[in-house]
Motif scaffolding. Structure first.
Motif, PDB file in Angstrom:
ATOM      1  N   ILE A   4      18.236  -1.681  -6.420  1.00 44.71           N
ATOM      2  CA  ILE A   4      19.105  -0.677  -7.021  1.00 44.71           C
ATOM      3  C   ILE A   4      18.617   0.721  -6.655  1.00 44.71           C
ATOM      4  CG2 ILE A   4      20.079   0.189  -9.180  1.00 44.71           C
ATOM      5  CD1 ILE A   4      20.912  -2.696  -8.463  1.00 44.71           C
ATOM      6  N   SER A   5      17.325   0.962  -6.844  1.00 44.46           N
ATOM      7  CA  SER A   5      16.717   2.234  -6.466  1.00 44.46           C
ATOM      8  C   SER A   5      15.310   1.946  -5.967  1.00 44.46           C
ATOM      9  CB  SER A   5      16.700   3.197  -7.658  1.00 44.46           C
ATOM     10  OG  SER A   5      15.810   2.726  -8.652  1.00 44.46           O
ATOM     11  N   ASN A   6      14.517   2.988  -5.763  1.00 44.18           N
ATOM     12  CA  ASN A   6      13.152   2.789  -5.260  1.00 44.18           C
ATOM     13  C   ASN A   6      12.291   1.990  -6.229  1.00 44.18           C
ATOM     14  OD1 ASN A   6      13.744   4.216  -2.960  1.00 44.18           O
ATOM     15  ND2 ASN A   6      12.980   6.154  -3.763  1.00 44.18           N
ATOM     16  N   LYS A   7      12.537   2.154  -7.530  1.00 50.79           N
ATOM     17  CA  LYS A   7      11.694   1.502  -8.535  1.00 50.79           C
ATOM     18  C   LYS A   7      12.371   0.329  -9.232  1.00 50.79           C
ATOM     19  CE  LYS A   7       9.238   5.786  -9.535  1.00 50.79           C
ATOM     20  NZ  LYS A   7       8.933   6.797 -10.541  1.00 50.79           N
ATOM     21  N   VAL A   8      13.675   0.175  -9.074  1.00 50.50           N
ATOM     22  CA  VAL A   8      14.418  -0.856  -9.804  1.00 50.50           C
ATOM     23  C   VAL A   8      15.011  -1.869  -8.837  1.00 50.50           C
ATOM     24  CG1 VAL A   8      16.303  -1.278 -11.420  1.00 50.50           C
ATOM     25  CG2 VAL A   8      14.995   0.825 -11.600  1.00 50.50           C
ATOM     26  N   ALA A   9      14.758  -3.144  -9.127  1.00 54.02           N
ATOM     27  CA  ALA A   9      15.324  -4.235  -8.328  1.00 54.02           C
ATOM     28  C   ALA A   9      15.620  -5.408  -9.253  1.00 54.02           C
ATOM     29  CB  ALA A   9      14.363  -4.647  -7.233  1.00 54.02           C
ATOM     30  N   ILE A  10      16.623  -6.206  -8.882  1.00 53.36           N
ATOM     31  CA  ILE A  10      17.007  -7.370  -9.682  1.00 53.36           C
ATOM     32  C   ILE A  10      16.613  -8.628  -8.908  1.00 53.36           C
ATOM     33  CG2 ILE A  10      18.925  -8.607 -10.734  1.00 53.36           C
ATOM     34  CD1 ILE A  10      20.455  -5.960 -10.781  1.00 53.36           C
ATOM     35  N   ILE A  95      25.710  -0.635 -11.021  1.00 58.63           N
ATOM     36  CA  ILE A  95      24.469  -0.335 -11.734  1.00 58.63           C
ATOM     37  C   ILE A  95      23.937   1.038 -11.313  1.00 58.63           C
ATOM     38  CG2 ILE A  95      22.083  -1.062 -12.096  1.00 58.63           C
ATOM     39  CD1 ILE A  95      23.101  -3.958 -11.767  1.00 58.63           C
ATOM     40  N   ALA A  96      24.058   1.373 -10.038  1.00 50.61           N
ATOM     41  CA  ALA A  96      23.576   2.670  -9.556  1.00 50.61           C
ATOM     42  C   ALA A  96      24.419   3.816 -10.111  1.00 50.61           C
ATOM     43  CB  ALA A  96      23.588   2.699  -8.041  1.00 50.61           C
ATOM     44  N   SER A  97      25.714   3.574 -10.355  1.00 52.40           N
ATOM     45  CA  SER A  97      26.584   4.640 -10.867  1.00 52.40           C
ATOM     46  C   SER A  97      26.215   5.048 -12.281  1.00 52.40           C
ATOM     47  CB  SER A  97      28.043   4.187 -10.826  1.00 52.40           C
ATOM     48  OG  SER A  97      28.276   3.194 -11.807  1.00 52.40           O
ATOM     49  N   VAL A  98      25.553   4.152 -13.013  1.00 50.82           N
ATOM     50  CA  VAL A  98      25.140   4.448 -14.382  1.00 50.82           C
ATOM     51  C   VAL A  98      24.034   5.500 -14.381  1.00 50.82           C
ATOM     52  CG1 VAL A  98      23.961   3.407 -16.362  1.00 50.82           C
ATOM     53  CG2 VAL A  98      25.833   2.228 -15.286  1.00 50.82           C
ATOM     54  N   ASN A  99      23.250   5.530 -13.330  1.00 56.13           N
ATOM     55  CA  ASN A  99      22.110   6.442 -13.238  1.00 56.13           C
ATOM     56  C   ASN A  99      22.525   7.872 -12.894  1.00 56.13           C
ATOM     57  OD1 ASN A  99      19.428   7.090 -13.394  1.00 56.13           O
ATOM     58  ND2 ASN A  99      18.959   6.457 -11.319  1.00 56.13           N
ATOM     59  N   VAL A 100      23.744   8.070 -12.420  1.00 58.95           N
ATOM     60  CA  VAL A 100      24.215   9.397 -12.024  1.00 58.95           C
ATOM     61  C   VAL A 100      24.514  10.224 -13.273  1.00 58.95           C
ATOM     62  CG1 VAL A 100      26.028  10.668 -10.815  1.00 58.95           C
ATOM     63  CG2 VAL A 100      25.191   8.508  -9.894  1.00 58.95           C
ATOM     64  N   VAL A 101      23.925  11.401 -13.343  1.00 53.85           N
ATOM     65  CA  VAL A 101      24.125  12.284 -14.488  1.00 53.85           C
ATOM     66  C   VAL A 101      25.345  13.153 -14.225  1.00 53.85           C
ATOM     67  CG1 VAL A 101      23.094  14.109 -15.897  1.00 53.85           C
ATOM     68  CG2 VAL A 101      21.657  12.309 -14.924  1.00 53.85           C
ATOM     69  N   GLN A 102      26.280  13.144 -15.181  1.00 55.88           N
ATOM     70  CA  GLN A 102      27.490  13.947 -15.039  1.00 55.88           C
ATOM     71  C   GLN A 102      27.169  15.426 -15.226  1.00 55.88           C
ATOM     72  OE1 GLN A 102      30.691  13.046 -14.328  1.00 55.88           O
ATOM     73  NE2 GLN A 102      29.941  10.985 -13.911  1.00 55.88           N
TER      74      GLN A 102
END
Length: 136
Positions: A4-10, A95-102
């Protein structure tokens, strides 16, 4: 592993994929092959950080059930492998879209000049329309 990102993986064992028959018109093997893919991902039982879990469960998305299970159906392609890749990509993007700050919205006022232009255009339109009427 779905990154998902550099630190998060499933891990792969948390994602359940089943092959089903695709809907819609097809060719000769339409009733024999299972090329569509159902992807299920249980958010509360996953190893995602709490931040991601909370945001995903609060999403107003039809793909997230009341139990917190994300269900994605992919049937865009003819091959099962391409549909698997598509479903995984869509899960990753969700899942990555949740991390985006509006970006915070700020109220703004139209400028004096733009207000004047708007009123002038309305007056001009009104004059054109009044000229179209029958002369009495």
């Amino acid at each position: 592993m779905l990154k998902i990102s550099n630190k998060v993986a499933i891990p792969d064992h948390e994602i359940e994929m089943t092959a089903v028959r695709a809907m819609g018109s097809g060719g000769q093997k339409v009733n024999k092959t299972s090329s569509a893919v159902h992807l299920k991902f249980d958010v509360p039982k996953s190893s995602l950080p709490e931040f991601y879990k909370e945001k995903l469960l609060r999403l107003n998305d039809s793909r997230v059930s009341k139990d917190g299970v994300i269900v994605i159906k992919s049937q865009s392609y003819r091959s099962q492998q391409m549909n698997r890749d598509d479903a995984l990509l869509r899960l990753q993007q969700m899942i990555a879209s949740v991390n985006v700050v509006q970006k915070a919205r700020r109220a703004t006022k139209p400028t004096k000049n733009s207000q004047k232009r708007r009123v002038d255009n309305k007056k001009k339109k009104g004059q054109v329309k009044s000229l179209r009427q029958k002369v009495v």
